[in-house]
Design a protein around this motif. Sequence first.
Motif, short mmCIF file in Angstrom:
data_model
loop_
_atom_site.label_atom_id
_atom_site.label_comp_id
_atom_site.label_asym_id
_atom_site.label_seq_id
_atom_site.Cartn_x
_atom_site.Cartn_y
_atom_site.Cartn_z
N VAL A 92 -8.90 -10.17 12.45
CA VAL A 92 -9.84 -10.12 11.34
C VAL A 92 -9.05 -10.38 10.06
O VAL A 92 -8.09 -9.67 9.76
N ILE A 93 -9.44 -11.42 9.33
CA ILE A 93 -8.75 -11.74 8.08
C ILE A 93 -9.76 -11.69 6.95
O ILE A 93 -10.98 -11.65 7.18
N GLY A 94 -9.23 -11.69 5.72
CA GLY A 94 -10.12 -11.66 4.57
C GLY A 94 -9.46 -10.98 3.40
O GLY A 94 -8.45 -10.28 3.58
N PRO A 95 -9.99 -11.18 2.19
CA PRO A 95 -9.38 -10.57 1.01
C PRO A 95 -9.48 -9.05 1.06
O PRO A 95 -10.32 -8.51 1.78
N SER A 96 -8.60 -8.36 0.30
CA SER A 96 -8.66 -6.90 0.31
C SER A 96 -9.97 -6.48 -0.33
O SER A 96 -10.47 -7.10 -1.26
N GLY A 97 -10.54 -5.41 0.21
CA GLY A 97 -11.84 -4.97 -0.26
C GLY A 97 -12.98 -5.67 0.43
O GLY A 97 -14.14 -5.43 0.12
N SER A 98 -12.67 -6.53 1.42
CA SER A 98 -13.74 -7.25 2.09
C SER A 98 -14.39 -6.40 3.17
O SER A 98 -15.40 -6.80 3.73
N GLY A 99 -13.79 -5.25 3.49
CA GLY A 99 -14.39 -4.34 4.46
C GLY A 99 -13.78 -4.43 5.84
O GLY A 99 -14.24 -3.79 6.76
N LYS A 100 -12.67 -5.21 5.98
CA LYS A 100 -12.15 -5.40 7.33
C LYS A 100 -11.51 -4.13 7.89
O LYS A 100 -11.69 -3.81 9.06
N SER A 101 -10.80 -3.37 7.03
CA SER A 101 -10.24 -2.11 7.52
C SER A 101 -11.34 -1.12 7.85
O SER A 101 -11.25 -0.38 8.84
N THR A 102 -12.37 -1.09 7.03
CA THR A 102 -13.49 -0.19 7.29
C THR A 102 -14.13 -0.52 8.64
O THR A 102 -14.46 0.38 9.42
N LEU A 103 -14.29 -1.81 8.89
CA LEU A 103 -14.85 -2.24 10.18
C LEU A 103 -14.02 -1.69 11.33
O LEU A 103 -14.54 -1.09 12.27
N LEU A 104 -12.68 -1.85 11.20
CA LEU A 104 -11.79 -1.39 12.26
C LEU A 104 -11.92 0.13 12.44
O LEU A 104 -11.98 0.63 13.56
N ARG A 105 -11.99 0.84 11.32
CA ARG A 105 -12.05 2.30 11.39
C ARG A 105 -13.40 2.79 11.91
O ARG A 105 -13.50 3.93 12.34
N CYS A 106 -14.40 1.93 11.85
CA CYS A 106 -15.69 2.30 12.44
C CYS A 106 -15.63 2.19 13.97
O CYS A 106 -16.41 2.84 14.67
N VAL A 107 -14.71 1.36 14.47
CA VAL A 107 -14.66 1.16 15.92
C VAL A 107 -14.16 2.41 16.64
O VAL A 107 -14.51 2.64 17.79
N PHE B 80 -19.93 3.77 0.94
CA PHE B 80 -19.26 4.92 0.34
C PHE B 80 -19.98 5.19 -0.97
O PHE B 80 -19.79 4.46 -1.94
N GLY B 81 -20.82 6.22 -0.97
CA GLY B 81 -21.64 6.45 -2.16
C GLY B 81 -22.53 5.24 -2.38
O GLY B 81 -23.25 4.82 -1.48
N ASN B 82 -22.44 4.66 -3.57
CA ASN B 82 -23.28 3.50 -3.87
C ASN B 82 -22.63 2.18 -3.46
O ASN B 82 -23.25 1.13 -3.56
N LEU B 83 -21.38 2.27 -3.05
CA LEU B 83 -20.65 1.04 -2.73
C LEU B 83 -20.89 0.68 -1.27
O LEU B 83 -20.47 1.40 -0.37
N GLU B 84 -21.59 -0.42 -1.05
CA GLU B 84 -21.83 -0.85 0.32
C GLU B 84 -20.67 -1.73 0.76
O GLU B 84 -20.47 -2.83 0.24
N VAL B 85 -19.88 -1.24 1.72
CA VAL B 85 -18.67 -1.94 2.13
C VAL B 85 -18.95 -2.88 3.29
O VAL B 85 -18.40 -3.98 3.35
N LEU B 86 -19.79 -2.46 4.22
CA LEU B 86 -20.18 -3.32 5.34
C LEU B 86 -21.68 -3.55 5.26
O LEU B 86 -22.45 -2.60 5.17
N LYS B 87 -22.06 -4.82 5.29
CA LYS B 87 -23.48 -5.15 5.06
C LYS B 87 -24.09 -5.82 6.26
O LYS B 87 -24.66 -6.90 6.15
N GLY B 88 -23.94 -5.20 7.43
CA GLY B 88 -24.57 -5.79 8.60
C GLY B 88 -23.60 -6.67 9.37
O GLY B 88 -23.52 -7.87 9.14
N ILE B 89 -22.84 -6.04 10.26
CA ILE B 89 -21.84 -6.77 11.04
C ILE B 89 -22.31 -6.79 12.50
O ILE B 89 -22.69 -5.75 13.04
N ASP B 90 -22.27 -7.94 13.12
CA ASP B 90 -22.52 -8.08 14.55
C ASP B 90 -21.35 -8.83 15.14
O ASP B 90 -21.05 -9.93 14.69
N PHE B 91 -20.69 -8.20 16.11
CA PHE B 91 -19.73 -9.00 16.86
C PHE B 91 -19.26 -8.25 18.09
O PHE B 91 -19.53 -7.07 18.27
N THR B 92 -18.60 -8.97 18.98
CA THR B 92 -18.18 -8.40 20.25
C THR B 92 -16.73 -8.77 20.52
O THR B 92 -16.21 -9.75 20.00
#
Lengths: 288, 283
Positions: free
Chosen positions: A38-53, A17-29
């Motif tokens: 998917v767990i992790g601290p807020s801001g870790s990009g997990k919601s973004t990952l889901l919304r990319c699906v 998002f602009g200069n903020l890189e939220v996902l830095k290379g995710i591979d999974f199936t």
Amino acid sequence: MSAVNHVVEIRDLHKSFGNLEVLKGIDFTVDRGQVICVIGPSGSGKSTLLRCVNLLEEPTKGTVLVDGADLTDPDIDIDAARRQIGMVFQQFNLFPHLKVLDNLTIAQRRVLKRGKAEAVRVARENLAKVGLEDKANSYPAQLSGGQQQRVAIARSLSMDPDLMLFDEPTSALDPELVGDVLTVMRKLAQDGMTMLVVTHEMAFARDVADRVVFMDGGVIVEQGPPSQVISDPQHERTKIFLRRVLDPTHVEVGGASDVDTLDASRSHETGTPPVDPTHRGGGGVGGF
Amino acid sequence: MTTTTEPAGPAGKTPGRSGGLSPRKRQQIIRYVQYAVFVGLVVVAALLADWPRLSDQFLNFGKLEGRWGTLFTTALKNTIIYTLLAYAVGMVIGLVVALMRLSQAAPYRWFALVFIEIFRGLPALLILVLFAFVLPVAFPIFANPPGGVYFQVAVGLGLVGAAYMAETIRAGIQAVPKGQLEAARSLGMSRGRAMISIVIPQAFRIVIPPLTNELVLMFKDSSLVFALGVTANEIELTKFGESISIEKVNPTPIIAAGLAYLIITIPLGFVVRRLEARQAKAR
């Protein structure tokens, strides 16, 4: 074709998002019938990952395959692809101007072109599945948060999806209502639904997930069966996160240096705490 | 021990009381003075006014004898027709312009912005006159438009209303939470379908009070029709009041026309307040 065995296949996914890189290379199936948490601290990009699906967020780079179809192909019929993918939001997002039954039938009729009787039958079936058949004629505002979220799940199920995405489905609920929603989700998992769940409910992840994915700082730090990731985490970041989530009253504030590193790695995001930066992305309805 | 020290201050002062009038008393006195001044002004005005002449000039409803029918069945009726026609045109064009303003296509956005700036920036009277006199010259097909004055008013006032309504509707669409569009799109709806079935119905609910207010404004703006030179059948309230008052050399007919406007605008204002109150409660 091994790709078709995977309901979801993500390769080298990047999102900025602009200069903020939220996902830095995710591979999974995700395989058919699997439940992935998917767990992790807020801001870790997990919601973004889901919304990319389901392409609510457009990846900056990488591929997202759902049922073998490449969603990042600019010529794909994204509306057709999304019919296969149910999505449940943190804020429910029921349509407040429509009764519960109409919330469940409108997309069936407008998108799947089902007849009215058929749509109503499917809707009632799914309302029964979430235990709310008696609320068909209520408006969303007349329901509790837990009931609204169950209606939202039934709304997605009415489209007969291959895959269900859950974006922190219980985070906006009063504690005593969380259980109802989780029970519905557990039943869904037992019935063989393929599910990708972003959640903070560790008990749910431990009991229901086939695989737990821990994300931090836009990368997958660790993944594996819950017995491994939750009960016996290997990475320091996972250990710290789980300690904080599972035992919040004994967090060492400013004590161990590893806690500080975790905070430092996230400090640029703490300005917008509970919500992922993704939700601020588009700005208004004109977003996508 | 402590009890003896409490009132020990030499003047027996308690904190918060600096002597003199309390703030509440002072406020009361100021309020009484305001009332007195107001009542005084009204009394002076009432004493100075020339009541017999006033009532002869402005409340001489006998001057309207034989014309009451025309007032209601022609003038008020036409005012309502002009308003509703212009409002319908304005609503349709306003919705289209609002959607263009929010479009992903930049040219649409620019066009919408230019449209809004022009029709909000020019006086309604000027636009009306422009449509009546310039368009027939520029485009001969407008020389004798079907509907005559009704057509000119519907388009002229409609375009002005559209510019205001477009901005109102745009605000309404933007007030619908983004999650609504996301939920609709997640269910496989196209952007257009999601707008029609989900976003716009909610947006209109939000903007019903300001749009009703727009109806009141348009009702009053319909008086500008009088600049177009209308026939007896096309006459509306303001023109009616003005022409009878000239004929009778008495301004009472203008008062009567004004009262006819209020018959419509006061209930509408009441409706707007009710709608706003209902919305405030629902929030």
